[in-house]
Design a protein around this motif. Sequence first.
Motif, PDB file in Angstrom:
ATOM      1  N   ILE A 147     -43.260 -85.178 -62.173  1.00 14.80           N
ATOM      2  CA  ILE A 147     -44.222 -84.794 -62.653  1.00 14.80           C
ATOM      3  C   ILE A 147     -43.695 -84.258 -64.131  1.00 14.80           C
ATOM      4  CG2 ILE A 147     -46.160 -83.039 -62.916  1.00 14.80           C
ATOM      5  CD1 ILE A 147     -46.747 -85.279 -60.896  1.00 14.80           C
ATOM      6  N   TYR A 148     -44.401 -84.715 -65.208  1.00 13.42           N
ATOM      7  CA  TYR A 148     -43.771 -84.359 -66.451  1.00 13.42           C
ATOM      8  C   TYR A 148     -44.954 -83.665 -67.217  1.00 13.42           C
ATOM      9  CZ  TYR A 148     -42.186 -84.095 -71.385  1.00 13.42           C
ATOM     10  OH  TYR A 148     -42.076 -83.574 -72.704  1.00 13.42           O
ATOM     11  N   TRP A 149     -44.857 -82.283 -67.873  1.00 12.65           N
ATOM     12  CA  TRP A 149     -45.828 -81.642 -68.434  1.00 12.65           C
ATOM     13  C   TRP A 149     -45.674 -81.681 -69.928  1.00 12.65           C
ATOM     14  CZ3 TRP A 149     -46.239 -76.065 -65.827  1.00 12.65           C
ATOM     15  CH2 TRP A 149     -46.342 -76.266 -64.389  1.00 12.65           C
ATOM     16  N   ARG A 150     -46.667 -82.340 -70.591  1.00 18.91           N
ATOM     17  CA  ARG A 150     -46.497 -82.599 -71.964  1.00 18.91           C
ATOM     18  C   ARG A 150     -47.317 -81.211 -72.750  1.00 18.91           C
ATOM     19  NH1 ARG A 150     -47.250 -87.997 -72.970  1.00 18.91           N
ATOM     20  NH2 ARG A 150     -45.050 -88.159 -73.413  1.00 18.91           N
ATOM     21  N   GLY A 151     -46.721 -80.338 -73.423  1.00 19.77           N
ATOM     22  CA  GLY A 151     -47.369 -79.207 -73.706  1.00 19.77           C
ATOM     23  C   GLY A 151     -47.201 -79.203 -75.622  1.00 19.77           C
ATOM     24  N   ASN A 152     -47.853 -78.268 -76.280  1.00 17.78           N
ATOM     25  CA  ASN A 152     -47.795 -78.169 -77.754  1.00 17.78           C
ATOM     26  C   ASN A 152     -47.293 -76.590 -78.194  1.00 17.78           C
ATOM     27  OD1 ASN A 152     -50.178 -77.212 -77.091  1.00 17.78           O
ATOM     28  ND2 ASN A 152     -51.266 -78.306 -78.743  1.00 17.78           N
ATOM     29  N   SER A 153     -46.831 -76.055 -77.225  1.00 22.84           N
ATOM     30  CA  SER A 153     -46.693 -74.564 -77.917  1.00 22.84           C
ATOM     31  C   SER A 153     -45.481 -74.077 -77.571  1.00 22.84           C
ATOM     32  CB  SER A 153     -47.848 -73.844 -77.433  1.00 22.84           C
ATOM     33  OG  SER A 153     -47.633 -73.425 -76.022  1.00 22.84           O
ATOM     34  N   ILE A 154     -44.980 -72.871 -78.010  1.00 25.39           N
ATOM     35  CA  ILE A 154     -43.708 -72.236 -77.711  1.00 25.39           C
ATOM     36  C   ILE A 154     -43.520 -71.870 -75.950  1.00 25.39           C
ATOM     37  CG2 ILE A 154     -43.336 -71.567 -80.017  1.00 25.39           C
ATOM     38  CD1 ILE A 154     -43.933 -68.490 -79.002  1.00 25.39           C
ATOM     39  N   SER A 155     -44.964 -71.807 -75.558  1.00 27.74           N
ATOM     40  CA  SER A 155     -44.699 -71.374 -74.173  1.00 27.74           C
ATOM     41  C   SER A 155     -44.456 -72.575 -73.064  1.00 27.74           C
ATOM     42  CB  SER A 155     -46.115 -70.873 -73.517  1.00 27.74           C
ATOM     43  OG  SER A 155     -47.197 -71.814 -73.955  1.00 27.74           O
ATOM     44  N   THR A 156     -44.814 -73.752 -73.476  1.00 26.60           N
ATOM     45  CA  THR A 156     -44.595 -75.017 -72.898  1.00 26.60           C
ATOM     46  C   THR A 156     -43.426 -75.445 -73.253  1.00 26.60           C
ATOM     47  OG1 THR A 156     -45.921 -76.401 -74.230  1.00 26.60           O
ATOM     48  CG2 THR A 156     -46.926 -75.715 -71.952  1.00 26.60           C
ATOM     49  N   GLN A 214     -37.567 -85.754 -75.791  1.00 26.69           N
ATOM     50  CA  GLN A 214     -36.229 -86.075 -75.063  1.00 26.69           C
ATOM     51  C   GLN A 214     -36.527 -85.836 -73.536  1.00 26.69           C
ATOM     52  OE1 GLN A 214     -36.344 -84.401 -77.974  1.00 26.69           O
ATOM     53  NE2 GLN A 214     -34.479 -84.662 -79.309  1.00 26.69           N
ATOM     54  N   ASP A 215     -37.242 -84.872 -73.291  1.00 20.73           N
ATOM     55  CA  ASP A 215     -37.433 -84.431 -72.036  1.00 20.73           C
ATOM     56  C   ASP A 215     -38.028 -85.436 -71.349  1.00 20.73           C
ATOM     57  OD1 ASP A 215     -36.493 -81.937 -71.246  1.00 20.73           O
ATOM     58  OD2 ASP A 215     -37.870 -80.900 -72.831  1.00 20.73           O
ATOM     59  N   TYR A 216     -38.928 -86.224 -71.872  1.00 16.97           N
ATOM     60  CA  TYR A 216     -39.751 -87.325 -71.311  1.00 16.97           C
ATOM     61  C   TYR A 216     -39.204 -88.503 -71.032  1.00 16.97           C
ATOM     62  CZ  TYR A 216     -43.563 -90.957 -70.526  1.00 16.97           C
ATOM     63  OH  TYR A 216     -44.329 -91.871 -70.073  1.00 16.97           O
ATOM     64  N   GLU A 217     -38.275 -88.812 -72.028  1.00 12.91           N
ATOM     65  CA  GLU A 217     -37.320 -89.964 -72.012  1.00 12.91           C
ATOM     66  C   GLU A 217     -36.330 -89.911 -70.866  1.00 12.91           C
ATOM     67  OE1 GLU A 217     -35.724 -89.836 -75.973  1.00 12.91           O
ATOM     68  OE2 GLU A 217     -37.456 -90.707 -76.982  1.00 12.91           O
ATOM     69  N   CYS A 218     -35.683 -88.649 -70.738  1.00  9.54           N
ATOM     70  CA  CYS A 218     -34.783 -88.334 -69.572  1.00  9.54           C
ATOM     71  C   CYS A 218     -35.537 -88.368 -68.323  1.00  9.54           C
ATOM     72  CB  CYS A 218     -34.076 -87.147 -69.508  1.00  9.54           C
ATOM     73  SG  CYS A 218     -32.979 -86.905 -70.881  1.00  9.54           S
ATOM     74  N   THR A 219     -36.902 -87.854 -68.198  1.00 10.26           N
ATOM     75  CA  THR A 219     -37.579 -88.252 -66.967  1.00 10.26           C
ATOM     76  C   THR A 219     -37.897 -89.638 -66.506  1.00 10.26           C
ATOM     77  OG1 THR A 219     -38.766 -86.096 -67.259  1.00 10.26           O
ATOM     78  CG2 THR A 219     -39.780 -87.391 -66.022  1.00 10.26           C
ATOM     79  N   CYS A 220     -38.163 -90.358 -67.629  1.00 10.43           N
ATOM     80  CA  CYS A 220     -38.504 -91.591 -67.141  1.00 10.43           C
ATOM     81  C   CYS A 220     -37.101 -92.550 -67.060  1.00 10.43           C
ATOM     82  CB  CYS A 220     -38.902 -92.443 -68.555  1.00 10.43           C
ATOM     83  SG  CYS A 220     -40.868 -91.943 -68.898  1.00 10.43           S
ATOM     84  N   GLN A 221     -36.201 -92.209 -67.348  1.00 13.81           N
ATOM     85  CA  GLN A 221     -34.777 -92.884 -67.089  1.00 13.81           C
ATOM     86  C   GLN A 221     -34.445 -92.465 -65.500  1.00 13.81           C
ATOM     87  OE1 GLN A 221     -31.654 -92.487 -70.035  1.00 13.81           O
ATOM     88  NE2 GLN A 221     -33.062 -92.014 -71.511  1.00 13.81           N
ATOM     89  N   LEU A 222     -34.743 -91.039 -65.295  1.00 12.73           N
ATOM     90  CA  LEU A 222     -34.410 -90.665 -64.063  1.00 12.73           C
ATOM     91  C   LEU A 222     -35.281 -91.456 -62.860  1.00 12.73           C
ATOM     92  CD1 LEU A 222     -34.124 -86.803 -64.829  1.00 12.73           C
ATOM     93  CD2 LEU A 222     -32.273 -88.436 -64.038  1.00 12.73           C
ATOM     94  N   ALA A 223     -36.423 -91.556 -63.186  1.00 14.95           N
ATOM     95  CA  ALA A 223     -37.437 -92.547 -62.303  1.00 14.95           C
ATOM     96  C   ALA A 223     -37.030 -93.722 -62.206  1.00 14.95           C
ATOM     97  CB  ALA A 223     -38.953 -92.219 -63.018  1.00 14.95           C
ATOM     98  N   SER A 224     -36.450 -94.503 -63.316  1.00 13.50           N
ATOM     99  CA  SER A 224     -36.153 -95.812 -63.074  1.00 13.50           C
ATOM    100  C   SER A 224     -34.792 -96.057 -62.178  1.00 13.50           C
ATOM    101  CB  SER A 224     -35.580 -96.437 -64.625  1.00 13.50           C
ATOM    102  OG  SER A 224     -34.695 -95.846 -65.131  1.00 13.50           O
TER     103      SER A 224
END
Length: 582
Positions: free
Chosen positions: A249-258, A263-273
Amino acid sequence: MSKLIIETNQEEFSKLIDIIPACFRNTFQSSGEFGSIATFGKLKVPTTNVHSGNSGFAVGIGTYIYEGKIDSDALRCIYEAFSGDVRALQKVLIGSYAIAIWKNNKLVVFVDSNGTQDLYYTLDKYNVSICSSLFHLGKVHRPISLNSEAMVQQLFQSCIVGDATILDGISRLDGNHAISWREGIWSMDFLPPLDMSIEKGRSLSSAAACKFSSIRDTFVTPAVAMTGGQDSRLALSLLLGAGIRPRLIYWRGNSISTNTKEQDYECTCQLASKYDLDVEVWDACDSSREHYAKALGVFGEYAHLYGYNENLIHSFFNTSVDFITFGYFGEMFRNTEDIQAYDKESFTVAELFDDLYLRGSYKDIYPEFTAYRAHILDSMTAICENLGIDSSNLTKSDFQHLNTEMYRKRADIHMTNYANQFMYSFLVLGDRMMTDSMNLMGFDDRVGSKPMIEAIHNLTPELLEVPFFSHIRKMKYDAQSHALNEESQVKTRIKQYLQKEKKSAWYYPFARRIYHLLNHDKKSLTELNRDSPAREKYLALLESADVLQPIDRKRLNQLELDSNILLNYHHFEIMWQEMNRG
């Protein structure tokens, strides 16, 4: 989490039942000599959280796994196995839970041994009030008054040292105590010492994979909340090593709290593969906050997480995931930036508070700071004594132990308690075997995240082939030493310097902006720029309010606090107003 209520006062019990919204299904309700008890199910995943017979019952909330069984199947086994020894059950149970057992004319209430499940109470010899929601308990319990010291801790430290809460007279049950009733008397029972560390010479990663293999078939669609960093990768590795294939599960946010990055998403996809796993993206972008007061009635104090995020709530409701874990408690497996940059090898508990624990310069806006500091020092000293640590001669290894026991066990549990209201959840890295074992490890052994990297290498070495992107930094894996180091040592030294200056009211925010510039991190800069008008908005709301007064509001504007802290303060005010509506 679902909800648990135990009350000796029938009027307050009825009020609590009435204010729990209908979206939580009432799964059990009973009255006896001890008073009244009720449980409620989860919002998303159907649960049967009671085992009841002619002579007694066992009920539970959260996530409790007994030899691979959950819900009523687990509770039946728990009830049959229980002979009065709470520790014996805590040793074999996996999860984050609160359980109440009525057997042989005695009621016993306890939580998991690490105390990751929130359960709040008031207690005297003849009366008790117990509820898994502080907000709902505060709404019916009278009289009610604010514990300003605890509120300031929660606001600025994300944690309250000890068992206090933001409400005077209401405490939080930890994993080393149980509440019991017998022959008309309520008592707080101290549980015997418990050490679940692995035997010397055994691999912790192998022991964990073996332990969690018992839950391989427990859940239909398990998941791990992923980033490109270290902690969630270790959680993923432990599940994969146990034969569990989770969704990422990858959370995509747009604030300093998230604070999520591409790069986080790219790493997550590579780990999944690497293991042919599914990736599911959740929306964690900021949303409207106009329904926050109403959401308190449903989620209680957890409504404020991520600034009250309706998009995240929708994601929890819309997913098919029935179990989720997170990377919290991962700091145990590495040295924190604070202690890594600290220039003292030996220090006192007072220096620990001033140099390492205290976050920001809020002492300038809290008039009772001197008494506040003294009270926390007393609590820290007592914790040291309980752990057999010399509070006048602390080491960096002692800091890691204390950081887990007095900070992580309060600060790292909010999200799993929130998730447990929808589905099953517990922290694999926060399991008692993990914390007890890591508490024995020294500072030098954690340099470069070595125990974390070695664990991943032992179980799932392919995960190390994917780059690490941790806390907005690229990390480099050294295959020879099994250590993780930042690619740019210049940036490392700059960040360590900033850590030392983080209590400066004006310098730290300025330096943080410079750090993002050096990282070419446009997203963080954009979020900081967007944060300025939000900050002014919440400052204006706080200055015009007249509810909670522990902080000097006239001086709030002198601190360069980000909007997230100010928003949380504003939400505390709304929660206090809602609790006092009765």
